[in-house]
Design a protein around this motif. Structure first.
Motif, PDB file in Angstrom:
ATOM      1  N   ASN A  47       0.827  -1.211   0.000  1.00 46.03           N
ATOM      2  CA  ASN A  47       0.000   0.000   0.000  1.00 46.03           C
ATOM      3  C   ASN A  47       0.862   1.261   0.000  1.00 46.03           C
ATOM      4  N   TYR A  49       2.917   2.253   2.025  1.00 49.32           N
ATOM      5  CA  TYR A  49       3.191   2.777   3.361  1.00 49.32           C
ATOM      6  C   TYR A  49       4.276   1.898   3.960  1.00 49.32           C
ATOM      7  N   VAL A 293      -3.170   2.960   8.956  1.00 41.96           N
ATOM      8  CA  VAL A 293      -3.099   3.031   7.500  1.00 41.96           C
ATOM      9  C   VAL A 293      -4.469   2.688   6.930  1.00 41.96           C
ATOM     10  N   SER A 294      -5.052   3.642   6.230  1.00 36.59           N
ATOM     11  CA  SER A 294      -6.367   3.437   5.597  1.00 36.59           C
ATOM     12  C   SER A 294      -7.397   2.908   6.591  1.00 36.59           C
ATOM     13  N   GLY A 295      -7.364   3.462   7.802  1.00 33.93           N
ATOM     14  CA  GLY A 295      -8.334   3.083   8.820  1.00 33.93           C
ATOM     15  C   GLY A 295      -7.994   1.819   9.591  1.00 33.93           C
ATOM     16  N   GLU A 296      -6.941   1.112   9.186  1.00 39.08           N
ATOM     17  CA  GLU A 296      -6.511  -0.103   9.883  1.00 39.08           C
ATOM     18  C   GLU A 296      -5.378   0.243  10.851  1.00 39.08           C
TER      19      GLU A 296
END
Length: 396
Positions: A47, A49, A293-296
């Motif tokens: 991703n 990141y 990261v992306s809500g996780e």
């Protein structure tokens, strides 16, 4: 005669030493048994990141490291990051770090900061005197333990939080856009550096004024000059037949093993309130660095190596968040090593420095200077300067 040097070990110290040699006209052959990186260990989960499993951030006080990046025109790769926010974890409960401070004791002790010198003091003795003994035991012992990933009590106080001048044109805290391991990728592009990753050096011999390095089967190379940028234990083993007295001194230095786990969770429901990194206020783990990261949500946990089995570490992580062990997703794990540095080691390090001072054997490893990333770069630059001095050149 062609100027050459062999470097054994491809961590921050090794690649920085290779850089300074290369820009001063030396052809460098660098051997690393794994991939380049050392305590720079960056991974991504598809991703873009980057999670850091070793050192987490850099700072605008890292002048030597920034100097190297500037040489390659890569200062545009700096990415500012915020300071980490921590909460404490003790006996199954989260708590603010301030809860563990006795402010009365702190106010009485702080004036000693201007009276007590760090020289020849351990972390325990120095910081107990300026924060108060109870505050040290309840909080600062664990804080320094997390920073160093080892028992900090006998660590030399002078080597922690060294005075470094900040260059405020850079971000206060930063990483590199493609992870800290990008530092290795930048430097190894120097045409004077030839890297052999995945190549283990098993033995070092010395014949007719030349150092020779071998793997289990054959001669890998030879050079008038050799630099070691690997743990003291490995350097000692490699030199046991070549420079036995030096090998014996290196053997006296010890290593701390750190087990690192990057974890996510199959169910994020129980994590709603958790948005900070974690400082362990007991002996279960050192610290856990928070990422979202992306809500996780993810955490990078650091444990004392070989203290627990993998299953026990997973269960310990589950206990922290009060979830079932099956909900913990182990995404990546590493075992790494750091020097254990004590006040008693300083005399041995001085002897080692004297033993190699007039030789063409160089030690760029961080245990000679300190454990910070900048210390690795500084030590590398000093040893490169010593090489050039022997050859009557000026360091660029």
């Amino acid at each position: 005669m062609k100027k050459e040097i062999i470097v054994v070990g491809g961590g921050i110290s090794g690649i920085s030493f290779a850089h300074y040699c290369a820009i001063n006209g030396y052809h460098v052959k660098l051997y690393e048994k794994r991939q380049l990186g050392g305590c720079f260990d960056s991974i991504t989960l598809d991703n873009n990141y980057f999670f850091e499993l070793g050192g987490h951030t850099l700072t605008y006080k890292y002048k030597t490291l920034l100097e190297i990046l500037e040489y390659y025109g890569k200062l545009d790769q700096l990415k500012a990051v915020p300071n980490l926010k921590f909460e404490g974890y003790k006996n199954g409960m989260f708590q603010t770090l301030l809860k563990n401070i006795n402010f009365g004791s702190l106010l009485l002790s702080l004036p000693r900061m201007f009276l007590v010198s760090k020289q020849d003091k351990s972390i325990s003795s120095y910081y107990s005197s300026i924060f108060g003994g109870k505050n040290y035991k309840q909080l600062f012992h664990y804080l320094f333990r997390a920073i160093l990933c080892q028992n900090p009590d006998q660590f030399p106080a002078e080597l922690l939080f060294k005075e470094r001048k900040a260059d405020k044109k850079f971000p206060k805290k930063f990483v590199l856009k493609n992870g800290l391991q990008q530092f290795m990728d930048i430097v190894k592009e120097n045409p004077n550096i030839q890297c052999y990753e995945g190549t283990k050096v098993s033995a070092v011999t010395f014949d007719q004024g030349m150092y020779q390095i071998w793997n289990d089967k054959e001669l890998l190379g030879s050079s008038l000059n050799i630099c070691f940028s690997c743990p003291s234990e490995i350097t000692s083993q490699l030199l046991v037949n070549t420079v036995p007295k030096l090998a014996q001194k290196l053997q006296r230095l010890k290593l701390a093993q750190i087990d690192t786990m990057l974890v996510g969770f199959s169910d994020q429901t129980a994590l709603r309130k958790r948005k900070k990194s974690i400082l362990s206020l007991n002996d279960v783990f050192y610290s856990a660095i928070f990422h979202e990261v992306s809500g996780e949500k993810y955490w990078v946990f650091h444990f004392k190596g070989e203290k627990y089995t993998k299953e026990e570490k997973i269960q310990a992580i589950a206990n922290v968040f009060d979830v079932e062990a099956q909900q913990v997703k182990l995404l990546e794990e590493r075992r790494s090593e750091l020097p254990i540095t004590t006040l008693e080691d300083q005399a041995v390090l001085t002897e080692i420095e004297m033993d190699i001072a007039k030789t063409r054997l160089f030690i760029a490893s961080n245990y000679m200077e300190g454990l910070a990333i900048e210390d690795c770069c500084i030590r590398a630059k000093k040893e490169a300067h010593r090489l050039l001095t022997i050859d009557n050149n000026e360091l660029r």
